[in-house]
Design a protein around this motif. Structure first.
Motif, PDB file in Angstrom:
ATOM      1  N   THR A 273       0.657  -1.097  -0.315  1.00 41.22           N
ATOM      2  CA  THR A 273      -0.014   0.004  -0.546  1.00 41.22           C
ATOM      3  C   THR A 273       0.405   1.237  -0.270  1.00 41.22           C
ATOM      4  N   VAL A 274       1.965   0.557   0.141  1.00 43.58           N
ATOM      5  CA  VAL A 274       3.571   1.839   0.097  1.00 43.58           C
ATOM      6  C   VAL A 274       3.730   2.584  -0.723  1.00 43.58           C
ATOM      7  N   THR A 275       4.528   1.528  -1.882  1.00 41.96           N
ATOM      8  CA  THR A 275       5.080   1.249  -2.852  1.00 41.96           C
ATOM      9  C   THR A 275       4.416   0.801  -3.812  1.00 41.96           C
ATOM     10  N   PRO A 276       4.259   1.111  -4.982  1.00 43.33           N
ATOM     11  CA  PRO A 276       3.497   0.830  -6.241  1.00 43.33           C
ATOM     12  C   PRO A 276       3.839  -0.334  -6.925  1.00 43.33           C
ATOM     13  N   ALA A 277       3.846  -1.411  -7.088  1.00 40.79           N
ATOM     14  CA  ALA A 277       4.196  -2.631  -7.539  1.00 40.79           C
ATOM     15  C   ALA A 277       4.056  -2.612  -9.070  1.00 40.79           C
ATOM     16  N   LYS A 278       5.394  -2.983  -9.320  1.00 37.60           N
ATOM     17  CA  LYS A 278       5.576  -3.145 -10.522  1.00 37.60           C
ATOM     18  C   LYS A 278       6.206  -5.197 -10.558  1.00 37.60           C
ATOM     19  N   PRO A 279       5.537  -5.496 -11.832  1.00 40.91           N
ATOM     20  CA  PRO A 279       5.188  -7.316 -11.712  1.00 40.91           C
ATOM     21  C   PRO A 279       6.929  -7.325 -12.490  1.00 40.91           C
ATOM     22  N   CYS A 280       7.386  -8.308 -11.727  1.00 40.26           N
ATOM     23  CA  CYS A 280       8.764  -8.709 -11.787  1.00 40.26           C
ATOM     24  C   CYS A 280      10.102  -8.215 -11.558  1.00 40.26           C
TER      25      CYS A 280
END
Length: 265
Positions: A46-53
């Motif tokens: 919920t803090v750092t935007p996720a990015k696949p891989c």
């Protein structure tokens, strides 16, 4: 939801997010090692935007750095290098039981004043870190350095492929060839078109230079009980060195090794 052990490919990441998390649960792609004593690079839910891989950003107090083969720091973004840690962290290993010199040589001798992880890594335009595989698994194809994780991710983009593992083997012309072990239970692997389609997928995602030279379809991959693929075994099989596979007793299913040996292409 966490993902650990192997670098997760993009297709699996989206499947995990959509089918297990219902797009309501953050996917935390952690990078760490037994030797680090805890997670080192990871998005915060919920803090750092996720990015696949991508493991994304280092946790507070962790200072990763990318270096070239000579240990020179590679600055900036959109760059690849060998992943090291520049400064001690709370869980840093201090020795190897009964063999302190082994600890020093394995982790602190490769590059001066750095902890060497043994992993290759890419840092994108936002400073996000993506683990591309073990340095030992980086392929040198006609002078092009390609991470095995990149090729595996591309192979897994084929809709019929569930999982794959890629290793290098000696090639008379290229120096190294790409040998892919592919688990694709839904494909009719008796036809040559399957291999052609997989090569086309890789060429589309990465480029023609990364197309596998050999593809072997398997019913499973040799994994430890914690889910890590034993690539050293696959590398030996690809090289034809069947007599020196080493200890296979720690595998989840040792029988799969004999099957892969018998199906070598």
């Amino acid at each position: 939801m966490g993902t650990v052990g192997e670098p997760i490919n993009e297709e699996a990441w989206h499947w995990y997010d959509e089918n297990i998390g219902k797009k309501n649960c953050p996917v935390v792609d952690t990078w760490w090692q037994t030797e680090t004593g805890g997670a080192m690079i990871s998005n915060l839910a919920t803090v750092t935007p996720a990015k696949p891989c991508y493991a994304t950003l280092p946790l507070p107090g962790v200072l990763p750095v990318l270096v070239d083969e000579k240990g020179k720091e590679i600055e900036g973004n959109n760059v690849s290098g060998n992943l090291c840690i520049k400064f001690p962290w709370p869980g840093i290993l201090r020795t190897t039981y009964g063999d302190h010199e082994r600890c020093r040589l394995n982790y602190f001798a490769a590059y001066k004043n750095l902890y060497f992880t043994g992993d290759g890594c890419f840092r994108d335009e936002n400073g996000y870190y993506r683990i591309t595989g073990r340095i030992d698994d980086v392929l040198n194809i006609s002078g092009h350095r390609i991470g095995t994780a990149e090729v595996e991710n591309a192979i897994n983009m084929h809709e019929g492929v569930i999982e794959s593992a890629v290793v290098g083997y000696p090639h008379d012309i290229k120096g190294q060839g790409i040998y892919a072990f592919v688990y694709a239970p839904g494909l009719n692997t008796m036809t040559g078109s399957c291999k052609q389609e997989i090569c086309q997928t890789v060429a589309k995602v990465i480029g023609a230079i990364a197309k596998p030279d050999k593809i072997q379809f398997v019913s499973g991959l040799p994994k430890t009980r914690s889910g890590k693929i034993m690539r050293r075994i696959l590398r030996k099989i690809a090289e034809g060195d069947m007599a020196n596979l080493g200890d296979t007793s720690t595998l989840l299913d040792p029988a799969v090794v004999d099957e892969i040996k018998n199906g070598r292409v």
